[in-house]
Structures are given as C-alpha cells and as structure tokens.
Write a protein that holds these residues in place. Structure first.
Motif, short mmCIF file in Angstrom:
data_model
loop_
_atom_site.label_atom_id
_atom_site.label_comp_id
_atom_site.label_asym_id
_atom_site.label_seq_id
_atom_site.Cartn_x
_atom_site.Cartn_y
_atom_site.Cartn_z
N THR A 84 109.82 29.47 90.35
CA THR A 84 109.59 30.88 90.68
C THR A 84 108.96 31.03 92.05
O THR A 84 109.37 31.87 92.86
CB THR A 84 108.69 31.53 89.61
N ALA A 85 107.95 30.19 92.34
CA ALA A 85 107.30 30.25 93.65
C ALA A 85 108.29 29.92 94.76
O ALA A 85 108.31 30.58 95.81
CB ALA A 85 106.12 29.27 93.69
N ASN A 145 105.10 33.49 102.04
CA ASN A 145 104.26 32.31 101.81
C ASN A 145 103.18 32.55 100.77
O ASN A 145 102.40 31.65 100.46
CB ASN A 145 103.59 31.88 103.12
N THR A 146 103.09 33.76 100.27
CA THR A 146 102.08 34.10 99.27
C THR A 146 102.73 34.84 98.12
O THR A 146 103.80 35.43 98.26
CB THR A 146 100.97 34.98 99.87
N GLY A 147 102.07 34.83 96.98
CA GLY A 147 102.57 35.54 95.82
C GLY A 147 101.77 35.15 94.59
O GLY A 147 100.96 34.21 94.62
N ASN A 148 101.98 35.88 93.53
CA ASN A 148 101.30 35.62 92.26
C ASN A 148 102.33 35.14 91.25
O ASN A 148 103.27 35.87 90.92
CB ASN A 148 100.62 36.89 91.75
N ILE A 149 102.15 33.93 90.77
CA ILE A 149 103.08 33.33 89.81
C ILE A 149 102.37 33.27 88.46
O ILE A 149 101.32 32.63 88.32
CB ILE A 149 103.51 31.92 90.24
N ILE A 150 102.94 33.95 87.48
CA ILE A 150 102.28 34.07 86.18
C ILE A 150 103.21 33.57 85.08
O ILE A 150 104.39 33.95 85.03
CB ILE A 150 101.90 35.54 85.90
N PHE A 151 102.67 32.73 84.22
CA PHE A 151 103.37 32.38 82.98
C PHE A 151 102.55 32.97 81.84
O PHE A 151 101.35 32.70 81.72
CB PHE A 151 103.50 30.87 82.81
N ALA A 152 103.20 33.78 81.03
CA ALA A 152 102.49 34.50 79.97
C ALA A 152 103.08 34.17 78.61
O ALA A 152 104.30 34.14 78.44
CB ALA A 152 102.57 36.01 80.21
N ALA A 153 102.21 33.90 77.66
CA ALA A 153 102.62 33.63 76.28
C ALA A 153 101.49 34.04 75.36
O ALA A 153 100.33 33.71 75.61
CB ALA A 153 102.95 32.15 76.09
N PRO A 154 101.78 34.76 74.28
CA PRO A 154 100.70 35.24 73.41
C PRO A 154 100.02 34.15 72.60
O PRO A 154 98.89 34.33 72.16
CB PRO A 154 101.42 36.24 72.49
N LEU A 181 101.09 27.00 101.57
CA LEU A 181 101.72 28.02 100.73
C LEU A 181 100.64 28.60 99.80
O LEU A 181 100.19 27.93 98.88
CB LEU A 181 102.86 27.41 99.91
N ASN A 182 100.25 29.84 100.07
CA ASN A 182 99.09 30.42 99.38
C ASN A 182 99.50 31.18 98.12
O ASN A 182 99.16 32.36 97.95
CB ASN A 182 98.32 31.33 100.34
N PHE A 183 100.23 30.51 97.25
CA PHE A 183 100.59 31.12 95.98
C PHE A 183 99.44 30.97 94.99
O PHE A 183 98.72 29.97 95.00
CB PHE A 183 101.86 30.47 95.41
N ARG A 184 99.30 31.97 94.15
CA ARG A 184 98.28 31.93 93.10
C ARG A 184 98.99 31.76 91.76
O ARG A 184 99.83 32.58 91.38
CB ARG A 184 97.46 33.22 93.09
N PHE A 185 98.67 30.68 91.06
CA PHE A 185 99.31 30.38 89.78
C PHE A 185 98.33 30.73 88.65
O PHE A 185 97.16 30.36 88.70
CB PHE A 185 99.69 28.90 89.70
N GLU A 186 98.84 31.41 87.64
CA GLU A 186 97.96 31.87 86.56
C GLU A 186 98.66 31.75 85.21
O GLU A 186 99.84 32.08 85.06
CB GLU A 186 97.55 33.33 86.80
#
Length: 317
Positions: A95-96, A106-115, A141-146
């Motif tokens: 995804t990034a 070069n930046t972005g917010n990468i989120i994987f979500a699961a309940p 690469l200033n991506f934020r992974f969460e």
C-alpha cells in the motif's frame, strides 16, 4: 484500458526488496515468496479504502491507505501465525509503495484494521510494524504505519462510524445501511410507521472513546440529528440556539446555531451570510418547524465549548 503512470520505480523495487530481505533475515518471514517481479506485485495491490485530505489550492496534504479484515474467530491468513503476520506486513508495504509509485508522495498514513486479533499475532506484529516504519524512514520515506485492532478498532472506527450513521444520507454502503436499519428497531418499536423525527435513535454519551477523531462539523450535525430524533431539545433551548449572543457565549461561534426557515425567502439567500453559505443546505425539522443548522465551526475555537454544551444537554435528559 490505459494504466496509471508510475513514478519512483527504482525506489519502489529497492524498498520492497529491502523490506523482504530485512524480515526474512531477522525473523524468517517470507513476505513476497520469492516473487521476482516487484512491479507485478505492485500492480496487484488492492487498497480497501483510500482517503485524501485536501487543503488550499486543491493540494493533497495527507493521504490514507487502509486495509480492513474481519475474521470472526480472529485474524487468520493461514495455518501458522507467521503466515498471517507476513500477509499483513506485505499489505502495508504494498500500500505504501502504491502511494509512492502512483501518487508520487513520500508521506502517508498506512493503516491495517481488524476488529479481532489474538495476542499471539498482535504483539509481534506491532513490533514488526514499528521496525517497518523505521526502515522506511531510514530511506527518506516518511510513511506512518498503524495497526488498529481490538479496543482501538472499537474506539477509532466502530464508535465513530456508528455515531455518524444517522447523518449519512447515502445508504449504498452495506454496513451503514445495516446500522441505520438497526437503529430503527433498537428500542423494539415499530419505527417504520413513524415519521423520521419521531424515530428514536440509540442514545450515546456526549463524549465517548473515539469521539475526538470526529471533525467538529460532523460531530455537530450528527449530534443534532440524535438530539432532534430523541426529542431532547426544549422550546427554551431552541429559542436560545437562535440567538447570536448565546452562540458567541456558549459555542464561541459568530453565527446563531439555528435559524428558522422563512418560506417566503429562497433557501440560498437564507443560508448565505455576506455571500458565503454559513448554514447547512438541508433543514432540520423540530416540532414541526424547519430550521437551518450553522455549518461554520472551527475545531480549535469551538470544540471544547460544543462538547461542554452537549454534555450538559445529555446529563439533563
């Protein structure tokens, strides 16, 4: 069909190779299963939700790439926990790189979500995600992974979406339709035969876990939907909400919260103040009378005021 233009091909391939080698060498995780064509891997990328925050001059200020997975018995992509962890990391990396390769960002917010994710998977995965972020930052690469799961999923996704469901008119999204249908029958009443303003919606506290991520405008409109549906606003409060002095003192805004609709004047004229629309287009019906709701709210100036007012209204009903 013409394909999207790609950027930073060398960086994308290098980053995917480096990530693969890092986790294989340190944790014996096989992310890309010896696939030699990283460009093909990127073309196969699927992002469940892509969001953009657009600022002045239509410039993209922030971008969000989100993957969501729901497995009732807990996140599971294979017979071993390592397979599940590898799949999540692969999704986040891809995804990034899709954002970097197709949006040239070069930046972005990468989120994987699961309940629901078990501790056996969640704990090492959180560690690996933090290392993945460091790996990316080391390459500029200033991506934020969460990772949003379990209680975080409930607070930041489920609570927020269900709270805003009453203010969403587009019901093409199946989950939203399900929540709206549930709200019709939450009190076990035959609400289908009642007018919209008489339908009772589930009462939520003024401030709940996750409410802080809702933008002030969305919070105001969804809260008024709920207060009106539950017949909470008194005649005295409705009168006060139409006064400018009350709006300034109580909400720190420069327009009345409510404005009674005048059927002899065009809706555009009633919404506009000095040529700018300061009220939402769709009127709210309260006790048989239509009102326009102010749409000019500033997060930093009015959020605490509105939260305090909403808390007071809820506590007295």
């Amino acid at each position: 069909m013409k394909s999207w233009e790609s950027y930073n091909d060398a960086v994308v391939e290098s980053m995917m190779k480096d990530s693969d080698q890092y986790f294989k060498g340190k944790y014996s995780l096989d992310l890309f299963k010896q696939n030699s064509s990283y460009s093909q891997l990127l073309q196969q990328a699927e992002i469940d939700a892509l969001g953009m925050e657009v600022g002045g001059a239509n410039v993209v200020q922030n971008i969000y790439g989100i993957d969501v997975a729901f497995h009732e018995n807990g996140l599971n992509y294979g017979s071993k926990k390592e397979e599940t962890i590898s799949r999540v990391l692969k999704k986040m990396i891809r995804t990034a790189m899709a954002i970097h390769g197709y949006f040239n960002l070069n930046t972005g917010n990468i989120i994987f979500a699961a309940p629901k994710i078990s501790a056996a998977i969640r704990e090492p995965l959180q560690l690996y995600i933090s290392e993945l972020q460091e790996l990316f930052h080391g390459k500029g690469l200033n991506f934020r992974f969460e990772l949003l799961c379990n209680a975080d999923f409930k607070e930041k996704i489920f609570n927020v979406v269900t709270t805003l469901s009453n203010s969403v008119s587009d019901t093409s999204e199946l989950f939203m339709r399900s929540i709206q249908m549930y709200n019709l029958f939450v009190d076990d009443k035959q609400a289908m035969s009642l007018p919209k303003t008489a339908t009772k919606t589930k009462k939520l506290p003024a401030v709940f876990k996750g409410s802080e991520v809702i933008k002030i405008g969305a919070l105001v409109s969804s809260s008024f939907e709920r207060l009106i549906a539950n017949d909470v606003l008194t005649e005295q409060e409705i009168e006060r909400l139409q006064r400018l002095d009350y709006a300034k003192r109580t909400f720190n805004i420069t327009y009345p919260v409510l404005k009674k609709v005048d059927s002899t004047i065009s809706m555009t004229e009633q919404r506009n103040v000095n040529g700018h629309p300061r009220f939402y287009a769709d009127p709210y019906k309260i006790n048989g009378t239509d009102y326009l709701l102010c749409n000019h709210w500033v997060e930093e100036l009015s959020r605490s005021y509105f939260d305090a007012w909403l808390r007071r209204i809820d506590e007295t009903n």
